[in-house]
Design a protein around this motif. Structure first.
Motif, PDB file in Angstrom:
ATOM      1  N   ASN A  30      -5.250  -2.425  -2.947  1.00 19.46           N
ATOM      2  CA  ASN A  30      -5.589  -1.127  -2.806  1.00 19.46           C
ATOM      3  C   ASN A  30      -6.008  -0.422  -1.587  1.00 19.46           C
ATOM      4  OD1 ASN A  30      -4.751  -0.841  -5.525  1.00 19.46           O
ATOM      5  ND2 ASN A  30      -6.836  -1.093  -6.436  1.00 19.46           N
ATOM      6  N   GLN A  31      -6.753  -1.444  -0.939  1.00 23.70           N
ATOM      7  CA  GLN A  31      -7.286  -0.917   0.407  1.00 23.70           C
ATOM      8  C   GLN A  31      -6.144  -0.895   1.395  1.00 23.70           C
ATOM      9  OE1 GLN A  31      -9.818  -4.434   0.942  1.00 23.70           O
ATOM     10  NE2 GLN A  31     -11.754  -3.171   0.749  1.00 23.70           N
ATOM     11  N   GLN A  32      -5.277  -1.513   1.216  1.00 23.28           N
ATOM     12  CA  GLN A  32      -3.804  -1.146   2.084  1.00 23.28           C
ATOM     13  C   GLN A  32      -3.167  -0.054   1.904  1.00 23.28           C
ATOM     14  OE1 GLN A  32      -2.867  -3.312   4.964  1.00 23.28           O
ATOM     15  NE2 GLN A  32      -1.878  -1.223   5.160  1.00 23.28           N
ATOM     16  N   VAL A  33      -3.023   0.444   0.457  1.00 23.70           N
ATOM     17  CA  VAL A  33      -2.609   1.545   0.016  1.00 23.70           C
ATOM     18  C   VAL A  33      -3.421   2.762   0.584  1.00 23.70           C
ATOM     19  CG1 VAL A  33      -1.978   3.127  -1.888  1.00 23.70           C
ATOM     20  CG2 VAL A  33      -1.351   0.791  -1.933  1.00 23.70           C
ATOM     21  N   ILE A  34      -4.797   2.471   0.533  1.00 25.16           N
ATOM     22  CA  ILE A  34      -5.780   3.589   0.968  1.00 25.16           C
ATOM     23  C   ILE A  34      -5.591   4.026   2.396  1.00 25.16           C
ATOM     24  CG2 ILE A  34      -8.057   4.221   1.506  1.00 25.16           C
ATOM     25  CD1 ILE A  34      -8.555   2.657  -1.340  1.00 25.16           C
ATOM     26  N   GLN A  35      -5.472   2.788   3.376  1.00 23.90           N
ATOM     27  CA  GLN A  35      -5.248   2.776   4.625  1.00 23.90           C
ATOM     28  C   GLN A  35      -3.812   3.591   5.033  1.00 23.90           C
ATOM     29  OE1 GLN A  35      -5.604  -1.277   6.100  1.00 23.90           O
ATOM     30  NE2 GLN A  35      -7.832  -0.734   6.267  1.00 23.90           N
ATOM     31  N   ASP A  36      -2.809   3.152   4.161  1.00 19.88           N
ATOM     32  CA  ASP A  36      -1.514   3.794   4.525  1.00 19.88           C
ATOM     33  C   ASP A  36      -1.519   5.333   4.302  1.00 19.88           C
ATOM     34  OD1 ASP A  36      -0.499   1.160   5.105  1.00 19.88           O
ATOM     35  OD2 ASP A  36       0.655   0.914   3.134  1.00 19.88           O
ATOM     36  N   ASN A  37      -2.253   5.677   3.140  1.00 22.86           N
ATOM     37  CA  ASN A  37      -2.360   7.250   2.747  1.00 22.86           C
ATOM     38  C   ASN A  37      -3.097   7.810   3.491  1.00 22.86           C
ATOM     39  OD1 ASN A  37      -0.790   6.513   0.338  1.00 22.86           O
ATOM     40  ND2 ASN A  37      -2.421   6.377  -1.112  1.00 22.86           N
ATOM     41  N   GLN A  38      -4.164   7.178   4.362  1.00 18.72           N
ATOM     42  CA  GLN A  38      -5.069   8.041   5.321  1.00 18.72           C
ATOM     43  C   GLN A  38      -4.094   8.086   6.754  1.00 18.72           C
ATOM     44  OE1 GLN A  38      -8.194   8.916   4.986  1.00 18.72           O
ATOM     45  NE2 GLN A  38      -7.733  10.057   6.777  1.00 18.72           N
ATOM     46  N   ALA A  39      -3.269   7.202   6.772  1.00 16.58           N
ATOM     47  CA  ALA A  39      -2.290   7.356   7.944  1.00 16.58           C
ATOM     48  C   ALA A  39      -1.629   8.590   7.547  1.00 16.58           C
ATOM     49  CB  ALA A  39      -1.600   6.039   8.331  1.00 16.58           C
ATOM     50  N   LYS A  40      -1.040   8.703   6.413  1.00 11.09           N
ATOM     51  CA  LYS A  40      -0.075   9.735   6.308  1.00 11.09           C
ATOM     52  C   LYS A  40      -0.741  11.201   6.400  1.00 11.09           C
ATOM     53  CE  LYS A  40       2.940   6.800   3.252  1.00 11.09           C
ATOM     54  NZ  LYS A  40       3.213   6.558   1.893  1.00 11.09           N
ATOM     55  N   LEU A  41      -2.089  10.824   5.653  1.00 12.76           N
ATOM     56  CA  LEU A  41      -3.005  12.472   5.738  1.00 12.76           C
ATOM     57  C   LEU A  41      -3.221  12.525   7.207  1.00 12.76           C
ATOM     58  CD1 LEU A  41      -5.350  11.560   2.972  1.00 12.76           C
ATOM     59  CD2 LEU A  41      -3.596  13.376   3.011  1.00 12.76           C
ATOM     60  N   ASP A  42      -3.439  11.722   8.188  1.00 13.05           N
ATOM     61  CA  ASP A  42      -3.760  11.824   9.578  1.00 13.05           C
ATOM     62  C   ASP A  42      -2.136  12.522  10.158  1.00 13.05           C
ATOM     63  OD1 ASP A  42      -6.089  10.824   9.335  1.00 13.05           O
ATOM     64  OD2 ASP A  42      -5.616   9.224  10.225  1.00 13.05           O
TER      65      ASP A  42
END
Length: 69
Positions: A30-42
């Motif tokens: 889940n933490q990896q998914v959150i990091q991936d999603n944050q990169a997408k949001l950026d």
């Protein structure tokens, strides 16, 4: 405590440890998914800023064109 109770407790502890390990693995995923999603949001934010800058350039060009007419 009887040996049967001790064994039952040890089995319970082992099962709890197994569940904890599974939960930790899920948390890591889940933490990896959150990091991936944050990169997408950026990236989305950067794209939005580029779009805004381009829209401002278009507006300035349109104003120049209208001024020449």
């Amino acid at each position: 405590m009887s040996s049967e109770e001790v064994l039952a407790n040890q089995k319970s502890i082992l099962e709890n440890q197994r569940v904890i390990l599974q939960n930790q693995q899920v948390i890591q995923k889940n933490q990896q998914v959150i990091q991936d999603n944050q990169a997408k949001l950026d990236a989305i934010l950067a794209n939005q800023q580029t779009i805004q800058a381009n829209q401002e350039k278009i507006l300035a060009n349109q104003e120049k064109i209208l001024g020449k007419e």
